[in-house]
Structures are given as structure tokens and as C-alpha cells.
Design a protein around this motif. Structure first.
Motif, PDB file in Angstrom:
ATOM      1  N   ALA A  30      33.138  35.151  47.244  1.00 50.68           N
ATOM      2  CA  ALA A  30      34.596  35.906  46.877  1.00 50.68           C
ATOM      3  C   ALA A  30      35.488  35.446  47.909  1.00 50.68           C
ATOM      4  O   ALA A  30      36.902  35.241  47.602  1.00 50.68           O
ATOM      5  N   ILE A  31      35.268  35.200  49.071  1.00 50.94           N
ATOM      6  CA  ILE A  31      36.461  34.856  50.138  1.00 50.94           C
ATOM      7  C   ILE A  31      36.976  33.545  50.027  1.00 50.94           C
ATOM      8  O   ILE A  31      37.921  33.283  49.843  1.00 50.94           O
ATOM      9  N   ILE A  35      40.561  32.555  48.704  1.00 53.24           N
ATOM     10  CA  ILE A  35      41.658  31.577  49.413  1.00 53.24           C
ATOM     11  C   ILE A  35      42.037  30.538  48.445  1.00 53.24           C
ATOM     12  O   ILE A  35      43.297  30.173  48.574  1.00 53.24           O
ATOM     13  N   ALA A  36      41.137  29.983  47.583  1.00 52.23           N
ATOM     14  CA  ALA A  36      41.529  29.197  46.853  1.00 52.23           C
ATOM     15  C   ALA A  36      42.644  29.700  45.785  1.00 52.23           C
ATOM     16  O   ALA A  36      43.475  28.937  45.307  1.00 52.23           O
ATOM     17  N   GLY A  37      42.215  30.896  45.123  1.00 54.54           N
ATOM     18  CA  GLY A  37      43.190  31.581  44.401  1.00 54.54           C
ATOM     19  C   GLY A  37      44.461  31.886  44.915  1.00 54.54           C
ATOM     20  O   GLY A  37      45.407  31.766  44.230  1.00 54.54           O
ATOM     21  N   LEU A  44      43.015  37.251  43.050  1.00 50.43           N
ATOM     22  CA  LEU A  44      42.350  38.457  42.786  1.00 50.43           C
ATOM     23  C   LEU A  44      41.059  37.982  41.705  1.00 50.43           C
ATOM     24  O   LEU A  44      40.026  37.896  41.838  1.00 50.43           O
ATOM     25  N   ALA A  45      41.579  36.759  40.670  1.00 49.56           N
ATOM     26  CA  ALA A  45      40.976  36.215  39.586  1.00 49.56           C
ATOM     27  C   ALA A  45      40.177  35.280  40.626  1.00 49.56           C
ATOM     28  O   ALA A  45      38.918  34.871  40.052  1.00 49.56           O
ATOM     29  N   GLY A  46      40.596  34.669  41.842  1.00 49.12           N
ATOM     30  CA  GLY A  46      39.911  33.558  42.332  1.00 49.12           C
ATOM     31  C   GLY A  46      38.671  34.315  42.944  1.00 49.12           C
ATOM     32  O   GLY A  46      37.529  33.831  43.244  1.00 49.12           O
ATOM     33  N   ALA A  47      38.917  35.411  43.555  1.00 49.19           N
ATOM     34  CA  ALA A  47      37.984  36.257  44.445  1.00 49.19           C
ATOM     35  C   ALA A  47      36.735  36.648  43.211  1.00 49.19           C
ATOM     36  O   ALA A  47      35.755  36.635  43.643  1.00 49.19           O
ATOM     37  N   ALA A  48      37.035  37.248  42.165  1.00 52.11           N
ATOM     38  CA  ALA A  48      36.136  37.461  41.049  1.00 52.11           C
ATOM     39  C   ALA A  48      35.297  36.225  40.731  1.00 52.11           C
ATOM     40  O   ALA A  48      34.059  36.489  40.442  1.00 52.11           O
ATOM     41  N   ALA A  52      31.311  35.592  41.204  1.00 50.15           N
ATOM     42  CA  ALA A  52      30.262  35.369  40.533  1.00 50.15           C
ATOM     43  C   ALA A  52      29.509  34.081  40.575  1.00 50.15           C
ATOM     44  O   ALA A  52      28.280  33.872  40.427  1.00 50.15           O
ATOM     45  N   ALA A  53      30.243  33.119  40.912  1.00 50.60           N
ATOM     46  CA  ALA A  53      29.600  31.754  41.312  1.00 50.60           C
ATOM     47  C   ALA A  53      28.756  31.954  42.530  1.00 50.60           C
ATOM     48  O   ALA A  53      27.582  31.225  42.654  1.00 50.60           O
TER      49      ALA A  53
END
Length: 71
Positions: A30-31, A35-37, A44-48, A52-53
Motif C-alpha cells: 500500500a505504501i 506513492i506510485a499512484g 488511493l487506487a494505487g494504495a488499494a 492486494a499485490a
């Protein structure tokens, strides 16, 4: 400057809590995903997606650890 102080305090708080391996994978993912998102304006989408990954990667490592042979 205030955002940096808040970020450092949040990371220090996360570092002091003991979590399971799957939760650690989710938090780490998530971190990184957040950051990438953030750079793509979808934090928020990047953290979600990162959570999951990270959870999947942690689960994969945990399940394959028992099948390795020591030669």
C-alpha cells in the motif's frame, strides 16, 4: 514541512506495531502503490492495488517456503 513531519510520524508508528506477515505485505504494498499512484494522480487506487499485490506476494512466499528442499 508539516507533511514530512506527519509522514515520518506515521511511518514510526507503523514500525513500532507488530503485524503478521500478510499484513506487512499489505502495508508495504500500500505504501509503494500509494506513492506510485500519487505520481499518476490516483493515490488511493494505487494504495488499494498495492495492498492486494503485497498481500498476494506475501501469501505466495509463505506457501512456497514449505516446499523448498534443503540440498
Amino acid at each position: 514541512m508539516r507533511k514530512i513531519i506527519v509522514a515520518v510520524a506515521a511511518l514510526a508508528a507503523l514500525g513500532s506495531v507488530s503485524v503478521s506477515e500478510a499484513q506487512a505485505g499489505c502495508i508495504t504494498g500500500a505504501i509503494v502503490g500509494g506513492i506510485a499512484g500519487h505520481f499518476a494522480h490516483h493515490g488511493l487506487a494505487g494504495a488499494a492495488a498495492g495492498c492486494a499485490a503485497g498481500h498476494y506476494a506475501s501469501k505466495y512466499r509463505r506457501s512456497h517456503r514449505y516446499y523448498r528442499r534443503a540440498y
